[in-house]
Write a protein that holds these residues in place. Structure first.
Motif, PDB file in Angstrom:
ATOM      1  N   SER A 110       0.821  -1.209   0.000  1.00  0.00           N
ATOM      2  CA  SER A 110       0.000   0.000   0.000  1.00  0.00           C
ATOM      3  C   SER A 110       0.858   1.262   0.000  1.00  0.00           C
ATOM      4  O   SER A 110       0.476   2.283  -0.567  1.00  0.00           O
ATOM      5  CB  SER A 110      -0.935  -0.001   1.213  1.00  0.00           C
ATOM      6  N   GLU A 111       2.036   1.205   0.625  1.00  0.00           N
ATOM      7  CA  GLU A 111       2.914   2.383   0.660  1.00  0.00           C
ATOM      8  C   GLU A 111       3.377   2.760  -0.749  1.00  0.00           C
ATOM      9  O   GLU A 111       3.362   3.929  -1.133  1.00  0.00           O
ATOM     10  CB  GLU A 111       4.122   2.104   1.551  1.00  0.00           C
ATOM     11  N   LEU A 161       0.489   4.315  -2.711  1.00  0.00           N
ATOM     12  CA  LEU A 161       0.226   5.709  -2.320  1.00  0.00           C
ATOM     13  C   LEU A 161       1.291   6.654  -2.867  1.00  0.00           C
ATOM     14  O   LEU A 161       0.985   7.792  -3.244  1.00  0.00           O
ATOM     15  CB  LEU A 161       0.162   5.813  -0.798  1.00  0.00           C
ATOM     16  N   ASN A 180       0.710   9.835  -5.234  1.00  0.00           N
ATOM     17  CA  ASN A 180       1.268  11.124  -4.829  1.00  0.00           C
ATOM     18  C   ASN A 180       2.112  11.741  -5.942  1.00  0.00           C
ATOM     19  O   ASN A 180       2.029  12.954  -6.209  1.00  0.00           O
ATOM     20  CB  ASN A 180       2.104  10.943  -3.566  1.00  0.00           C
ATOM     21  N   GLU A 186      -7.182   6.860  -3.257  1.00  0.00           N
ATOM     22  CA  GLU A 186      -6.280   6.218  -2.297  1.00  0.00           C
ATOM     23  C   GLU A 186      -7.014   5.206  -1.433  1.00  0.00           C
ATOM     24  O   GLU A 186      -6.529   4.088  -1.211  1.00  0.00           O
ATOM     25  CB  GLU A 186      -5.621   7.282  -1.418  1.00  0.00           C
TER      26      GLU A 186
END
Length: 581
Positions: free
Chosen positions: A263-264, A267, A271, A354
């Motif tokens: 998930s990081e 994201l 971004n 997100e």
């Protein structure tokens, strides 16, 4: 001489140069050759696909002076052809329907029709965006359109055929122009850059062709813009920067993050896209298309023509699709589709996207499921029956293996309305592959999976699940399961016998036992108590879901004498009985 844009410079001058409209050009050429040219044509289709261009070629073919009669291939050298190409022919009148839409303009057109052509054989009226003409204007044109002079030809072009009056449509020969496939647009652009001596990456051509959405004019305009944007070789990054779109690589990266349950990383990709000033709504649109391509690749070993991308990109899609289960692809596609619609209406597009990605990455695996493919689940294999000693039949199934009707079941009336549409959250639809369809099915197995069947019915129809809760499987003969209802619930039994409800129940019986089963309903004086059943001699009685409510019910005299339909209404609407009469 002033600069001529690509869309005008490379405009087709003969029927053979028109891209992707062979069904139209072949018919028109044959009509000209055989002398069967109609007095009115209607060309319809989306923007930039050759409607007006074809109309001009037809006008040139009718008035070409290279022969004493119309020709299928205009010479483009005679005075008539040159004047028509340059838009200054007195016998080819182009009218914009948007700015000449009133009855006065149509009356003027009717007056001009009376005059013979000045040089050519025919007087050709090309009316673009004809659907913009008013209702009164159309009515004023009807008689002239139906019986025009022999030397007059009408060619109408429109992007909204359905807005043209039926009385006009019936007086014309109609041709529907198609959108141009991406590969055909790429080939057209290659021909242009070859003659213009422009160096450009093939991936960049594909990106422009896809952005053109089937329009030749749009594709040529984008190429013209790209040539001006980059002085030397045009690469994919230049086109991405020019179009403001997202590179294909971003879709592969975020999909890889989803596969890895990272998930990081997902994201960070979102971004970066935001910081680059890209439109997240368009990114979500592209991601939807990417997952559509993954689904096509997962289902079809040879998806020729179904994925409009370069061969190298298609190979990457096949490789990435192999790491997904088709159910996961469809699940994320549905989630993203809902998010896409919310993003369009919401001012918080980034947050919506997100959350959707995190929700899919963090979704729990079914009970007993192994984490395959580095995090993305494969097709679940859960047996809702007692085969192999499994007791877990669904996420909502009770702990006790023996089912008994009554208020202590796991279906929560207060949450039925919210949970009903979420079938996958309530029912595990897959069946373990090692279940033998021909094995003997026992009553104990049916009762152990009965809660699974109720949960399944609940996901489709709440009322049927409420009725089924009051029944109890009492026997199985061959492939027929018998369900008993107390005499006081005869209404429930009759409701479940309707074909719609019966089909739903039989569907989840088949899902539970991997075989075709039918169901029949019977009425008995009363169902056996839990302690009287042999199957439950060693089992604990079911725990009441709400002991406080049960105690309150016991304290109310006459509460057990209410009608079944009253009990049902009280449960559904969370109501309480104030007074009995």
């Amino acid at each position: 001489m002033s600069y001529l844009v690509f869309a005008r410079k490379w405009r087709p001058q003969v029927f053979e140069e028109v891209v992707g409209q062979e069904h139209v050009t072949t018919t028109l050429k044959n009509a000209i050759s055989s002398g069967r040219v109609a007095h009115a044509y209607l060309f319809s289709g989306s923007r930039g696909i050759g409607k007006t261009t074809t109309a001009r070629i037809l006008a040139k073919a009718l008035n070409c002076q290279s022969s004493d009669k119309p020709v299928a291939v205009p010479c483009n050298k005679c005075e008539s052809c040159i004047e028509t190409t340059q838009g200054r022919s007195l016998d080819v009148i182009e009218i914009d329907g948007a700015s000449n839409r009133g009855i006065d303009e149509i009356r003027q057109l009717r007056e001009n029709v009376k005059f013979s052509p000045s040089k050519g054989r025919f007087k050709v009226y090309i009316i673009d965006e004809v659907h913009q003409i008013t209702h009164d204007g159309f009515n004023a044109l009807l008689k002239t359109l139906e019986e025009p002079p022999a030397y007059v030809k009408f060619i109408f072009a429109t992007t909204h055929k359905h807005k043209v009056m039926p009385t006009i449509l019936s007086r014309c020969q109609k041709f529907d122009f198609k959108k141009i496939p991406t590969q055909m647009l790429v080939d057209k652009l290659k021909d242009i850059i070859k003659q213009e001596n422009v160096n450009i990456d093939e991936d960049a051509l594909f990106m422009m062709a896809r952005s053109a959405d089937g329009s030749v004019r749009d594709a040529e305009s984008l190429l013209d813009q790209a040539v001006s944007f980059s002085k030397e070789r045009i690469n994919t990054k230049d086109v991405v920067s020019m179009l403001g779109t997202v590179e294909e690589e971003a879709f592969f990266e975020i999909t890889a993050a989803i596969i890895n349950k990272d998930s990081e990383a997902a994201l960070k990709i979102i971004n970066k896209i935001t910081n680059d000033g890209k439109d997240l709504y368009q990114f979500a649109n592209g991601l939807l298309e990417h997952f559509r391509n993954l689904a096509v690749a997962r289902l079809n070993a040879k998806a020729d023509g179904l994925i409009d991308l370069p061969k190298e990109t298609i190979d990457r899609i096949y490789k990435q699709a192999a790491e997904f289960d088709i159910n996961d692809i469809i699940s994320f596609f549905n989630l993203l589709s809902s998010t896409h619609e919310i993003m369009r209406k919401s001012g918080l597009a980034r947050i919506q996207l997100e959350v959707a990605v995190i929700k899919f990455i963090k979704k729990p695996l079914p009970s007993g499921q192994k984490d395959n493919h580095r995090g993305v689940s494969s097709r679940p294999a859960v047996n809702p029956t007692m085969a192999q000693g499994s007791k877990t039949v669904s996420q909502d199934a009770p702990d006790n293996t023996n089912y008994m009707p009554g208020a202590s079941q796991e279906i929560n009336i207060s949450t039925l309305t919210e949970e009903a549409p979420k079938e996958q959250n309530n029912v595990v639809m897959s069946v373990q592959e090692n279940v033998l369809p021909d094995s003997i099915l026992t009553l104990a197995e049916v009762r152990s999976a009965w809660q699974y069947v109720i949960n399944g019915v609940k996901s489709r129809k709440i009322s049927a699940a409420l009725f089924l809760m009051e029944g109890l499987p009492s026997g199985i003969e061959n492939t027929t399961v018998t369900v008993d209802f107390p005499q006081k619930y005869v209404f429930y039994k009759e409701a479940l016998e309707r074909n719609e409800n019966r089909c739903i129940i039989e569907k989840y019986l088949k899902s539970a036992f991997n075989r075709d089963l039918s169901v029949k309903f019977a009425v008995v004086d009363d169902l056996p108590a839990a302690q009287e059943e042999p199957d439950k001699a060693q089992s604990k009685p079911p725990v009441d879901a709400n002991p406080a409510e049960k105690q309150e019910t016991k304290q109310k005299p006459g509460a057990n004498k209410t009608e079944p339909i009253v009990d049902l209404a009280s449960q559904i609407f969370s109501a309480r009985i104030i007074r009995k009469e």
